[in-house]
Design a protein around this motif. Sequence first.
Motif, mmCIF file in Angstrom:
data_model
loop_
_atom_site.group_PDB
_atom_site.id
_atom_site.type_symbol
_atom_site.label_atom_id
_atom_site.label_comp_id
_atom_site.label_asym_id
_atom_site.label_seq_id
_atom_site.Cartn_x
_atom_site.Cartn_y
_atom_site.Cartn_z
ATOM 1 N N GLU A 142 117.690 73.361 58.328
ATOM 2 C CA GLU A 142 117.375 73.263 56.902
ATOM 3 C C GLU A 142 118.543 73.588 55.965
ATOM 4 O O GLU A 142 118.713 72.906 54.942
ATOM 5 N N SER A 187 120.907 70.885 54.052
ATOM 6 C CA SER A 187 120.448 70.083 52.913
ATOM 7 C C SER A 187 120.995 70.600 51.588
ATOM 8 O O SER A 187 120.893 69.919 50.563
ATOM 9 N N ASP A 216 116.073 66.923 56.039
ATOM 10 C CA ASP A 216 116.474 66.434 54.721
ATOM 11 C C ASP A 216 117.974 66.146 54.735
ATOM 12 O O ASP A 216 118.796 67.062 54.772
#
Length: 334
Positions: free
Chosen positions: A84, A87, A110
Amino acid sequence: MDDQIEPSPELKVQPTFDDDSSSNVLDLTSFQLHDISSVELPSTLTEIDLTANRLTTIDSRISHLSALKKFSLRQNLIDDAGVEPISQWHEIAGLEELVLRDNKLNKIPDASIFKWLLVFDVSFNEITSLEGLSKVSNTLKELYVSKNDVSKIEEIDHLHELRILELGSNRLRVMENIQNLVKLEELWLGRNRIRIINLCGLNCIKKLSLQSNRITSMLGLEGCIALEELYMSHNGIATMEGLSTLINLKILDVSANKLTSITGIETLTKLEDLWLNDNQISSLDGIDEAVKGSKDTLTTIYLERNPCAKSPNYTKALREIFTNVQQIDSDMFA
């Protein structure tokens, strides 16, 4: 008592810098590292390969490598939380290749900050949906999501530059939502649950794999005149049909189906490899007419484990028909 010697925690990792400048490409493949805190990360790095380690998180120092173009974390232990942070790493927004293959991901990460991304690989994870791909840059040319648990093709409409789409070994039942991929050259959909071929009007595809599905008819390929390689083994096909327009076809694999004869490929003049093994073809009678367009170009033919392969002079007969053949089943010829 365990005689195995554990590595010392003070052991220094000796990374490989592979470039003329000796500091642009960092290769730490197969070091089995749990972290890379002891490794120097020069600011000039353009490529980092961390394949086959034991990483669960991504070193935050990588976020400052503004020259980074290729980043591979293949075969690690990274989950959704572990990936994560990237991103938000805007300094590496120029990344062109991101490989997260063979990790512990449950969803598409992402990757929206990477506006020039060309290659995105999240194969061999535990991803159940393509949700999130709509945020991936429309510059993408290669997308790999094989060996996951995806059941629907979606959120790829904007990927007009895509050349390669790999969705093999998922749970797909329908070929859909690919009509905007007008530059697609390779489509890999093997080991799914697809019953009907639907290429949604695409005609630039050169390589198509639909092996190990539930297909019983080859209709739907007629418009694929650019097709050069077609892989459809392990389905339920009883008749070859809809192939007469595939004038550029070089490799045709329809092994392990339900074929009883060879038909529908008379007009193919560029065929080099023909895989027909593990079917129910009873006789070689008429094979010279059935494959007349490829008599001079065919170099490899597989017919083993068909009734016809038990015929007397089986190999000799094929060599007389196909004068340039170099391989019949496992037999090679000079």
